[in-house]
Design a protein around this motif. Structure first.
Motif, PDB file in Angstrom:
ATOM      1  N   ARG A  91       0.779  -1.150  -0.010  1.00 32.18           N
ATOM      2  CA  ARG A  91       0.174  -0.064  -0.060  1.00 32.18           C
ATOM      3  C   ARG A  91       0.865   1.167  -0.080  1.00 32.18           C
ATOM      4  O   ARG A  91       0.323   2.400  -0.075  1.00 32.18           O
ATOM      5  N   GLY A  92       2.136   1.093  -0.018  1.00 32.41           N
ATOM      6  CA  GLY A  92       3.008   2.422   0.005  1.00 32.41           C
ATOM      7  C   GLY A  92       3.251   2.950   1.474  1.00 32.41           C
ATOM      8  O   GLY A  92       3.960   4.171   1.275  1.00 32.41           O
ATOM      9  N   ILE A  93       2.875   2.352   2.317  1.00 33.52           N
ATOM     10  CA  ILE A  93       2.967   3.012   3.715  1.00 33.52           C
ATOM     11  C   ILE A  93       4.394   3.042   4.220  1.00 33.52           C
ATOM     12  O   ILE A  93       4.912   3.961   4.545  1.00 33.52           O
ATOM     13  N   ILE A  94       4.899   1.676   3.914  1.00 30.12           N
ATOM     14  CA  ILE A  94       6.410   1.753   4.035  1.00 30.12           C
ATOM     15  C   ILE A  94       6.964   1.546   2.314  1.00 30.12           C
ATOM     16  O   ILE A  94       6.491   0.631   1.521  1.00 30.12           O
ATOM     17  N   GLN A  95       8.014   2.283   1.989  1.00 24.39           N
ATOM     18  CA  GLN A  95       8.562   2.165   0.903  1.00 24.39           C
ATOM     19  C   GLN A  95       9.541   0.974   0.759  1.00 24.39           C
ATOM     20  O   GLN A  95      10.127   0.776   1.597  1.00 24.39           O
ATOM     21  N   GLU A  96       9.442   0.302  -0.407  1.00 24.22           N
ATOM     22  CA  GLU A  96      10.350  -0.938  -0.662  1.00 24.22           C
ATOM     23  C   GLU A  96      11.827  -0.518  -0.530  1.00 24.22           C
ATOM     24  O   GLU A  96      12.468  -1.296   0.280  1.00 24.22           O
ATOM     25  N   THR A  97      12.066   0.776  -0.722  1.00 23.64           N
ATOM     26  CA  THR A  97      13.472   1.214  -0.489  1.00 23.64           C
ATOM     27  C   THR A  97      13.872   1.411   1.010  1.00 23.64           C
ATOM     28  O   THR A  97      14.892   1.227   1.373  1.00 23.64           O
ATOM     29  N   LYS A  98      12.843   1.495   1.893  1.00 22.91           N
ATOM     30  CA  LYS A  98      13.073   1.728   3.261  1.00 22.91           C
ATOM     31  C   LYS A  98      12.664   0.129   3.814  1.00 22.91           C
ATOM     32  O   LYS A  98      12.720   0.356   5.305  1.00 22.91           O
ATOM     33  N   LYS A  99      12.418  -0.822   3.458  1.00 27.76           N
ATOM     34  CA  LYS A  99      11.919  -2.180   3.885  1.00 27.76           C
ATOM     35  C   LYS A  99      13.388  -2.482   4.974  1.00 27.76           C
ATOM     36  O   LYS A  99      12.978  -2.988   6.090  1.00 27.76           O
ATOM     37  N   ASP A 100      14.596  -2.597   4.626  1.00 29.87           N
ATOM     38  CA  ASP A 100      15.600  -2.804   5.317  1.00 29.87           C
ATOM     39  C   ASP A 100      15.802  -2.221   6.684  1.00 29.87           C
ATOM     40  O   ASP A 100      16.092  -2.632   7.705  1.00 29.87           O
ATOM     41  N   ALA A 101      15.599  -0.803   6.490  1.00 26.62           N
ATOM     42  CA  ALA A 101      15.770   0.093   7.764  1.00 26.62           C
ATOM     43  C   ALA A 101      14.547  -0.299   8.494  1.00 26.62           C
ATOM     44  O   ALA A 101      14.711  -0.196   9.852  1.00 26.62           O
ATOM     45  N   PHE A 102      13.534  -0.291   8.283  1.00 25.22           N
ATOM     46  CA  PHE A 102      12.150  -0.825   9.032  1.00 25.22           C
ATOM     47  C   PHE A 102      12.508  -2.045   9.642  1.00 25.22           C
ATOM     48  O   PHE A 102      12.422  -2.220  11.081  1.00 25.22           O
ATOM     49  N   LEU A 103      13.115  -3.251   9.178  1.00 28.11           N
ATOM     50  CA  LEU A 103      13.389  -4.540   9.815  1.00 28.11           C
ATOM     51  C   LEU A 103      14.532  -4.570  10.765  1.00 28.11           C
ATOM     52  O   LEU A 103      14.602  -5.158  11.528  1.00 28.11           O
ATOM     53  N   SER A 104      15.287  -3.399  10.619  1.00 29.94           N
ATOM     54  CA  SER A 104      16.464  -3.441  11.577  1.00 29.94           C
ATOM     55  C   SER A 104      15.941  -2.770  12.792  1.00 29.94           C
ATOM     56  O   SER A 104      16.433  -3.020  13.965  1.00 29.94           O
ATOM     57  N   SER A 105      14.992  -2.145  12.609  1.00 32.82           N
ATOM     58  CA  SER A 105      14.390  -1.401  14.002  1.00 32.82           C
ATOM     59  C   SER A 105      12.974  -2.389  14.674  1.00 32.82           C
ATOM     60  O   SER A 105      12.775  -2.327  15.628  1.00 32.82           O
ATOM     61  N   TYR A 106      12.693  -3.444  13.798  1.00 30.43           N
ATOM     62  CA  TYR A 106      11.411  -4.266  14.160  1.00 30.43           C
ATOM     63  C   TYR A 106      11.935  -4.869  15.240  1.00 30.43           C
ATOM     64  O   TYR A 106      12.884  -5.824  15.021  1.00 30.43           O
ATOM     65  N   LYS A 107      10.962  -5.058  16.286  1.00 25.75           N
ATOM     66  CA  LYS A 107      11.547  -5.843  17.490  1.00 25.75           C
ATOM     67  C   LYS A 107      10.836  -7.330  17.262  1.00 25.75           C
ATOM     68  O   LYS A 107       9.960  -7.342  16.702  1.00 25.75           O
ATOM     69  N   ASN A 108      11.398  -7.893  18.015  1.00 21.82           N
ATOM     70  CA  ASN A 108      10.848  -9.399  18.092  1.00 21.82           C
ATOM     71  C   ASN A 108       9.405  -9.743  18.519  1.00 21.82           C
ATOM     72  O   ASN A 108       8.787  -9.286  19.295  1.00 21.82           O
TER      73      ASN A 108
END
Length: 130
Positions: A91-108
């Motif tokens: 849906r474009g809320i998280i851009q594909e190019t920002k996925k890795d940055a999001f995952l690096s902050s995603y908690k267990n």
């Protein structure tokens, strides 16, 4: 025109309580909802829908995810919807190019709910321990 018409009645404001932050009511609702949210997160992961469940907390209407806890039915302040990282990217809320940055902050997800909090001023991610 008198001063009260221009500036309001200063005496009337003295008896009014300061408005409580909506985030305080969210904290209260999340404390009540946390077991149900955790169950849904586990279900999302076990069924292979996503390794990254995301929950949307809002007080209005949003068009992402599925309602799991409806504030109108539960007489609470916040509705919670369940979604996934994949839907947020689609849906474009998280851009594909920002996925890795999001995952690096995603908690267990076994220990924390990833909550996308939507308020009139904007939206942001918070992590709430189960």
């Amino acid at each position: 025109m008198n001063q009260e018409d221009l500036m309001g009645n200063p005496a009337a404001g003295e008896n009014q309580k300061p408005q409580e932050s909506p985030l305080l009511s969210l904290k209260k609702d999340l404390a009540n909802y946390k077991d149900a949210i955790r169950e849904v997160a586990i279900e999302i992961m076990v069924e292979g829908l996503s390794a990254y469940p995301i929950f949307i907390a809002h007080q209005h209407e949003v068009h992402i995810g599925e309602i799991i806890l409806d504030r109108a039915e539960l007489a609470t302040d916040w509705t919670i919807q369940a979604s996934t990282l994949e839907e947020f990217i689609e849906r474009g809320i998280i851009q594909e190019t920002k996925k890795d940055a999001f995952l690096s902050s995603y908690k267990n997800a076994d220990d924390y709910a990833c909550v996308f909090v939507v308020v009139p001023e904007g939206a942001n991610f918070v992590y709430y321990p189960y």
